[in-house]
Motif scaffolding. Sequence first.
Motif, PDB file in Angstrom:
ATOM      1  N   LEU A 162      37.167  17.204   5.545  1.00 16.11           N
ATOM      2  CA  LEU A 162      37.458  17.314   4.128  1.00 16.11           C
ATOM      3  C   LEU A 162      36.741  16.203   3.371  1.00 16.11           C
ATOM      4  CD1 LEU A 162      41.348  17.823   4.339  1.00 16.11           C
ATOM      5  CD2 LEU A 162      39.513  19.487   4.753  1.00 16.11           C
ATOM      6  N   GLY A 163      36.176  16.539   2.219  1.00 18.34           N
ATOM      7  CA  GLY A 163      35.494  15.530   1.415  1.00 18.34           C
ATOM      8  C   GLY A 163      34.302  14.939   2.133  1.00 18.34           C
ATOM      9  N   LEU A 284      39.638  20.577  14.913  1.00 11.42           N
ATOM     10  CA  LEU A 284      39.958  19.256  14.369  1.00 11.42           C
ATOM     11  C   LEU A 284      39.747  19.253  12.862  1.00 11.42           C
ATOM     12  CD1 LEU A 284      40.645  16.261  15.043  1.00 11.42           C
ATOM     13  CD2 LEU A 284      38.195  15.857  15.196  1.00 11.42           C
ATOM     14  N   ILE A 285      40.807  18.944  12.121  1.00 16.74           N
ATOM     15  CA  ILE A 285      40.714  18.681  10.682  1.00 16.74           C
ATOM     16  C   ILE A 285      40.665  17.170  10.513  1.00 16.74           C
ATOM     17  CG2 ILE A 285      41.782  19.001   8.429  1.00 16.74           C
ATOM     18  CD1 ILE A 285      41.074  21.636   9.694  1.00 16.74           C
ATOM     19  N   ALA A 286      39.675  16.660   9.786  1.00 18.12           N
ATOM     20  CA  ALA A 286      39.517  15.210   9.664  1.00 18.12           C
ATOM     21  C   ALA A 286      39.136  14.824   8.242  1.00 18.12           C
ATOM     22  CB  ALA A 286      38.448  14.721  10.645  1.00 18.12           C
ATOM     23  N   SER A 323      43.138  11.277  10.466  1.00 25.46           N
ATOM     24  CA  SER A 323      43.085  10.692   9.126  1.00 25.46           C
ATOM     25  C   SER A 323      42.737   9.215   9.200  1.00 25.46           C
ATOM     26  CB  SER A 323      44.449  10.877   8.438  1.00 25.46           C
ATOM     27  OG  SER A 323      44.557  10.072   7.281  1.00 25.46           O
ATOM     28  N   LEU A 324      41.749   8.793   8.433  1.00 31.78           N
ATOM     29  CA  LEU A 324      41.454   7.372   8.237  1.00 31.78           C
ATOM     30  C   LEU A 324      41.600   7.094   6.743  1.00 31.78           C
ATOM     31  CD1 LEU A 324      40.440   4.592   9.260  1.00 31.78           C
ATOM     32  CD2 LEU A 324      38.131   5.366   8.685  1.00 31.78           C
ATOM     33  N   LEU A 335      43.986   4.510  11.151  1.00 28.52           N
ATOM     34  CA  LEU A 335      43.570   5.726  11.847  1.00 28.52           C
ATOM     35  C   LEU A 335      44.815   6.355  12.448  1.00 28.52           C
ATOM     36  CD1 LEU A 335      41.391   7.632  13.074  1.00 28.52           C
ATOM     37  CD2 LEU A 335      41.289   6.047  15.019  1.00 28.52           C
ATOM     38  N   THR A 336      45.167   7.537  11.963  1.00 25.26           N
ATOM     39  CA  THR A 336      46.362   8.227  12.438  1.00 25.26           C
ATOM     40  C   THR A 336      46.009   9.634  12.887  1.00 25.26           C
ATOM     41  OG1 THR A 336      46.918   8.911  10.179  1.00 25.26           O
ATOM     42  CG2 THR A 336      47.937   6.886  10.993  1.00 25.26           C
ATOM     43  N   VAL A 337      46.837  10.172  13.790  1.00 21.08           N
ATOM     44  CA  VAL A 337      46.548  11.474  14.404  1.00 21.08           C
ATOM     45  C   VAL A 337      47.836  12.277  14.561  1.00 21.08           C
ATOM     46  CG1 VAL A 337      45.659  12.644  16.461  1.00 21.08           C
ATOM     47  CG2 VAL A 337      44.583  10.544  15.687  1.00 21.08           C
TER      48      VAL A 337
END
Length: 364
Positions: A162-163, A284-286, A323-324, A335-337
């Motif tokens: 995303l982005g 994977l969505i990141a 997510s960062l 950094l989370t997952v």
Amino acid sequence: MDTTDARYEVVDPQATGANAIARAFENQVAYCRDNGAEITASVCQALLELLPGERGGTVMLRLRKWAGPPLADALPLRVAGGLHALHLKGNAPELAPIYAGQRISGATDVVADVLERHEAELLPWLDGPPQTNEAGRSSNYAAAMLWLADEGLPLRFALNELGSSAGINLMMGRYFYDLGGTTLGPAGTRMLLKPEWLGNPPPPHDIDIVAARGCDIAPVDLTDPEQALRLRAYIWPEFTERFARMDAAIAAANTIPPEISRQPADAFVDEVLAEPAVSGVTRLIAHSVVWQYVPEVQRKAITERIEIAGAEATATQPLAWVSLEANRDTHRHELTVRYWPGGEKWRKLAVAHPHGAWIEWLGG
């Protein structure tokens, strides 16, 4: 321009009005100073000092009357990017001492003069959010993939970002990483990413990125010199290694451009998750340093859509979310997952520098 007095305060990112505008600039000064970007901090300090007065022409007038939430809109970085672009082009030589890190007398007046003389060039920089695509952030994606592989998810990953901005992270399969001694990626590549590593290294696995695509509401085409210059202007000038990485990313994009669609994040997630999952591939969505720019209604929709898809995931067709993003309470990036099935709660794997300089690994 003295940046030492600036203090970061946790405030509502959707706040508006004169106080919110001043707070956005002071927060940016403190944030840049505390992250080793004293030049950018000094530029934002000059803008902060100009807010109460009348100098700075139409650019400052527009800043003073900003109707939206200045913090969520990253207002200070919009104008700072425009000023840096003038410097990079050589169109404002009086800024050169500031960007050389020199302390000069009357620096705030120098910035005011530039704002007034170059307002036609600078005003468009206020029309959209900054683009801060940075290859160093992909080190976090790589570490998260290694951790997910160690949790038993398939070693083959389909990256959906995303982005994506210019898609620099989407090309991470072409980069070489040294993550605390754990290495991955093709040898001999121009892009070598070796962040300072704190803690244990991530687990070694032979992962493979079999697909990569992303979305952005305003994608940047690195093959266009003018757009590439715009992206370089958002790089904090103190971090010379980032310019080298940007040059490597531009070269990679000119070989095989990344796949980026022009669409909002929620529509992209809907599209990705509506497609049939592939057996033996981890979807994977990141995202990195993007979530704050996504409208709240979209954030809620994305979360709901991912959780629904997660409930349908299987061991051979898993789903992961990496997510960062900045923790607004601690003023640090984390950094989370999350992943499905089996690990639906958020897991904090690391605390990291926002531009990839270092990673403090917590994931074990």
